[in-house]
Write a protein that holds these residues in place. Structure first.
Motif, PDB file in Angstrom:
ATOM      1  N   MET A   1      52.990 121.005  91.269  1.00 45.84           N
ATOM      2  CA  MET A   1      51.986 120.854  90.235  1.00 45.84           C
ATOM      3  C   MET A   1      50.593 120.960  90.829  1.00 45.84           C
ATOM      4  SD  MET A   1      51.899 120.673  87.116  1.00 45.84           S
ATOM      5  CE  MET A   1      51.496 119.934  85.624  1.00 45.84           C
ATOM      6  N   THR A   2      50.435 120.468  92.053  1.00 44.94           N
ATOM      7  CA  THR A   2      49.146 120.522  92.728  1.00 44.94           C
ATOM      8  C   THR A   2      48.715 121.971  92.933  1.00 44.94           C
ATOM      9  OG1 THR A   2      49.690 118.468  93.875  1.00 44.94           O
ATOM     10  CG2 THR A   2      47.881 119.755  94.779  1.00 44.94           C
ATOM     11  N   ALA A   3      49.673 122.850  93.263  1.00 44.88           N
ATOM     12  CA  ALA A   3      49.357 124.259  93.500  1.00 44.88           C
ATOM     13  C   ALA A   3      48.781 124.907  92.243  1.00 44.88           C
ATOM     14  CB  ALA A   3      50.602 125.006  93.972  1.00 44.88           C
ATOM     15  N   VAL A   4      49.373 124.613  91.095  1.00 46.85           N
ATOM     16  CA  VAL A   4      48.870 125.180  89.836  1.00 46.85           C
ATOM     17  C   VAL A   4      47.470 124.661  89.554  1.00 46.85           C
ATOM     18  CG1 VAL A   4      49.212 125.265  87.338  1.00 46.85           C
ATOM     19  CG2 VAL A   4      51.167 125.490  88.840  1.00 46.85           C
ATOM     20  N   THR A   5      47.264 123.373  89.755  1.00 50.10           N
ATOM     21  CA  THR A   5      45.954 122.775  89.498  1.00 50.10           C
ATOM     22  C   THR A   5      44.881 123.380  90.395  1.00 50.10           C
ATOM     23  OG1 THR A   5      47.065 120.719  88.891  1.00 50.10           O
ATOM     24  CG2 THR A   5      44.703 120.588  89.341  1.00 50.10           C
ATOM     25  N   LEU A   6      45.178 123.473  91.691  1.00 51.43           N
ATOM     26  CA  LEU A   6      44.192 124.037  92.631  1.00 51.43           C
ATOM     27  C   LEU A   6      43.905 125.503  92.322  1.00 51.43           C
ATOM     28  CD1 LEU A   6      45.298 122.469  96.040  1.00 51.43           C
ATOM     29  CD2 LEU A   6      43.153 122.094  94.827  1.00 51.43           C
ATOM     30  N   THR A   7      44.958 126.284  92.104  1.00 48.82           N
ATOM     31  CA  THR A   7      44.772 127.714  91.834  1.00 48.82           C
ATOM     32  C   THR A   7      43.973 127.921  90.557  1.00 48.82           C
ATOM     33  OG1 THR A   7      46.904 128.126  92.900  1.00 48.82           O
ATOM     34  CG2 THR A   7      45.989 129.917  91.613  1.00 48.82           C
ATOM     35  N   THR A   8      44.309 127.168  89.532  1.00 48.90           N
ATOM     36  CA  THR A   8      43.605 127.299  88.252  1.00 48.90           C
ATOM     37  C   THR A   8      42.138 126.864  88.393  1.00 48.90           C
ATOM     38  OG1 THR A   8      45.672 126.891  87.078  1.00 48.90           O
ATOM     39  CG2 THR A   8      43.649 126.653  85.811  1.00 48.90           C
ATOM     40  N   THR A   9      41.891 125.793  89.133  1.00 48.28           N
ATOM     41  CA  THR A   9      40.513 125.323  89.350  1.00 48.28           C
ATOM     42  C   THR A   9      39.677 126.387  90.057  1.00 48.28           C
ATOM     43  OG1 THR A   9      41.284 123.033  89.467  1.00 48.28           O
ATOM     44  CG2 THR A   9      39.092 123.492  90.382  1.00 48.28           C
ATOM     45  N   PHE A  10      40.231 126.950  91.144  1.00 47.67           N
ATOM     46  CA  PHE A  10      39.497 127.996  91.871  1.00 47.67           C
ATOM     47  C   PHE A  10      39.308 129.241  90.999  1.00 47.67           C
ATOM     48  CE2 PHE A  10      40.675 125.645  95.779  1.00 47.67           C
ATOM     49  CZ  PHE A  10      39.408 125.557  96.337  1.00 47.67           C
ATOM     50  N   MET A  11      40.282 129.527  90.144  1.00 45.61           N
ATOM     51  CA  MET A  11      40.169 130.672  89.241  1.00 45.61           C
ATOM     52  C   MET A  11      38.978 130.485  88.298  1.00 45.61           C
ATOM     53  SD  MET A  11      42.716 131.931  86.210  1.00 45.61           S
ATOM     54  CE  MET A  11      42.320 130.448  85.321  1.00 45.61           C
ATOM     55  N   VAL A  12      38.877 129.299  87.713  1.00 44.29           N
ATOM     56  CA  VAL A  12      37.768 129.009  86.792  1.00 44.29           C
ATOM     57  C   VAL A  12      36.433 129.110  87.531  1.00 44.29           C
ATOM     58  CG1 VAL A  12      36.693 127.211  85.370  1.00 44.29           C
ATOM     59  CG2 VAL A  12      39.158 127.614  85.222  1.00 44.29           C
ATOM     60  N   ILE A  13      36.375 128.560  88.743  1.00 48.91           N
ATOM     61  CA  ILE A  13      35.143 128.629  89.548  1.00 48.91           C
ATOM     62  C   ILE A  13      34.783 130.087  89.831  1.00 48.91           C
ATOM     63  CG2 ILE A  13      34.155 128.110  91.821  1.00 48.91           C
ATOM     64  CD1 ILE A  13      35.788 125.450  91.709  1.00 48.91           C
ATOM     65  N   GLU A  14      35.777 130.929  90.170  1.00 45.33           N
ATOM     66  CA  GLU A  14      35.505 132.341  90.452  1.00 45.33           C
ATOM     67  C   GLU A  14      35.031 133.086  89.202  1.00 45.33           C
ATOM     68  OE1 GLU A  14      38.891 134.134  92.393  1.00 45.33           O
ATOM     69  OE2 GLU A  14      38.071 133.641  94.359  1.00 45.33           O
ATOM     70  N   VAL A  15      35.590 132.746  88.042  1.00 43.37           N
ATOM     71  CA  VAL A  15      35.147 133.390  86.793  1.00 43.37           C
ATOM     72  C   VAL A  15      33.688 133.047  86.524  1.00 43.37           C
ATOM     73  CG1 VAL A  15      35.418 133.384  84.277  1.00 43.37           C
ATOM     74  CG2 VAL A  15      37.430 133.577  85.730  1.00 43.37           C
ATOM     75  N   ILE A  16      33.360 131.765  86.616  1.00 50.22           N
ATOM     76  CA  ILE A  16      31.972 131.322  86.380  1.00 50.22           C
ATOM     77  C   ILE A  16      31.039 131.974  87.393  1.00 50.22           C
ATOM     78  CG2 ILE A  16      30.403 129.331  86.414  1.00 50.22           C
ATOM     79  CD1 ILE A  16      32.821 127.665  85.331  1.00 50.22           C
ATOM     80  N   GLY A  17      31.420 131.911  88.680  1.00 48.66           N
ATOM     81  CA  GLY A  17      30.590 132.506  89.736  1.00 48.66           C
ATOM     82  C   GLY A  17      30.473 134.015  89.580  1.00 48.66           C
ATOM     83  N   GLY A  18      31.565 134.660  89.175  1.00 51.59           N
ATOM     84  CA  GLY A  18      31.560 136.118  88.994  1.00 51.59           C
ATOM     85  C   GLY A  18      30.628 136.547  87.879  1.00 51.59           C
ATOM     86  N   PHE A  19      30.655 135.822  86.751  1.00 52.26           N
ATOM     87  CA  PHE A  19      29.761 136.166  85.636  1.00 52.26           C
ATOM     88  C   PHE A  19      28.309 135.820  85.966  1.00 52.26           C
ATOM     89  CE2 PHE A  19      33.635 136.258  82.932  1.00 52.26           C
ATOM     90  CZ  PHE A  19      33.442 137.509  82.376  1.00 52.26           C
ATOM     91  N   ALA A  20      28.122 134.694  86.626  1.00 51.40           N
ATOM     92  CA  ALA A  20      26.756 134.269  86.962  1.00 51.40           C
ATOM     93  C   ALA A  20      26.096 135.237  87.941  1.00 51.40           C
ATOM     94  CB  ALA A  20      26.769 132.860  87.550  1.00 51.40           C
ATOM     95  N   SER A  21      26.885 135.735  88.904  1.00 54.43           N
ATOM     96  CA  SER A  21      26.298 136.632  89.915  1.00 54.43           C
ATOM     97  C   SER A  21      26.512 138.107  89.610  1.00 54.43           C
ATOM     98  CB  SER A  21      26.898 136.311  91.292  1.00 54.43           C
ATOM     99  OG  SER A  21      28.285 136.635  91.303  1.00 54.43           O
ATOM    100  N   GLY A  22      27.293 138.389  88.579  1.00 51.73           N
ATOM    101  CA  GLY A  22      27.589 139.791  88.249  1.00 51.73           C
ATOM    102  C   GLY A  22      28.544 140.428  89.242  1.00 51.73           C
ATOM    103  N   SER A  23      29.368 139.611  89.884  1.00 54.29           N
ATOM    104  CA  SER A  23      30.289 140.105  90.904  1.00 54.29           C
ATOM    105  C   SER A  23      31.645 140.466  90.292  1.00 54.29           C
ATOM    106  CB  SER A  23      30.482 139.052  92.003  1.00 54.29           C
ATOM    107  OG  SER A  23      31.515 139.458  92.882  1.00 54.29           O
ATOM    108  N   LEU A  24      31.907 141.752  90.238  1.00 56.66           N
ATOM    109  CA  LEU A  24      33.190 142.229  89.727  1.00 56.66           C
ATOM    110  C   LEU A  24      34.338 141.811  90.654  1.00 56.66           C
ATOM    111  CD1 LEU A  24      34.531 143.811  87.486  1.00 56.66           C
ATOM    112  CD2 LEU A  24      34.148 145.897  88.784  1.00 56.66           C
TER     113      LEU A  24
END
Length: 183
Positions: free
Chosen positions: A1-24
């Motif tokens: 369960m920890t793996a899903v939580t960590l992966t999903t958390t980093f995914m959300v952070i990457e989406v936010i960071g990707g849109f904020a910086s325009g990084s495809l």
């Protein structure tokens, strides 16, 4: 369960960071992490369902229907062989057997009739084919009865050998007709 939580958390952070910086690249990596999270989640669900035998069996059945898999209790090779043993049937191809709903099976197939068989006998052939199919526990059948392989090559049914056989039959038929009418 920890793996899903960590992966999903980093995914959300990457989406936010990707849109904020325009990084495809970050957004693309987040997409990969989404599939990773889904795979881990599915594996955890399967482990949970495995602890419940009836539930696991039901989940497997549903998954099998969703992926359009051939039912395990149907021997498609035996079924096709029995149909091909009928008088006037040359070969069965493009066969699909699937579960429509729990316990209700369906089959579609192309059946090449021997060119020497009278086309008017098609109803009897279809009736015989349906009887064989029913004996295999299949409830609904759609048969495309063909009297020539013409056009099958366009549907990628791997019938080159059938087309060669049909050409040979036609050559022999033309030769026999020529010899019969020339005397």
């Amino acid at each position: 369960m920890t793996a899903v939580t960590l992966t999903t958390t980093f995914m959300v952070i990457e989406v936010i960071g990707g849109f904020a910086s325009g990084s495809l690249a970050l957004i693309s990596d987040a997409g990969h992490m989404l599939t990773d999270s889904a795979a881990i989640g599915l594996a955890l669900f399967e482990m949970w369902a495995a602890d419940r035998p009836a539930s696991h069996r039901r989940v497997s059945e549903v998954f099998h229907v969703l992926i359009d898999g051939t039912p395990e209790n149907v021997d498609v090779y035996k079924l096709c062989h029995e149909i091909e043993e009928l008088d006037g049937v040359t070969i069965v191809h493009d066969v699909h057997v699937r579960t429509i709903s729990s316990g209700y099976l369906s089959m579609t197939a192309h059946v090449l009739a021997d060119p020497a068989v009278d086309v008017l006998d098609s109803d009897n052939q279809l009736r015989s084919i349906r009887e064989i199919v029913k004996r295999h526990g299949i409830h609904h059948t759609t048969i495309q009865l063909e009297h020539s392989v013409v056009g099958c090559d366009q549907e990628n049914h791997h019938v080159d050998h059938l087309m060669a056989t049909e050409r040979e039959i036609r050559k022999k038929s033309k030769l026999a007709s020529f010899l019969t009418h020339s005397h």
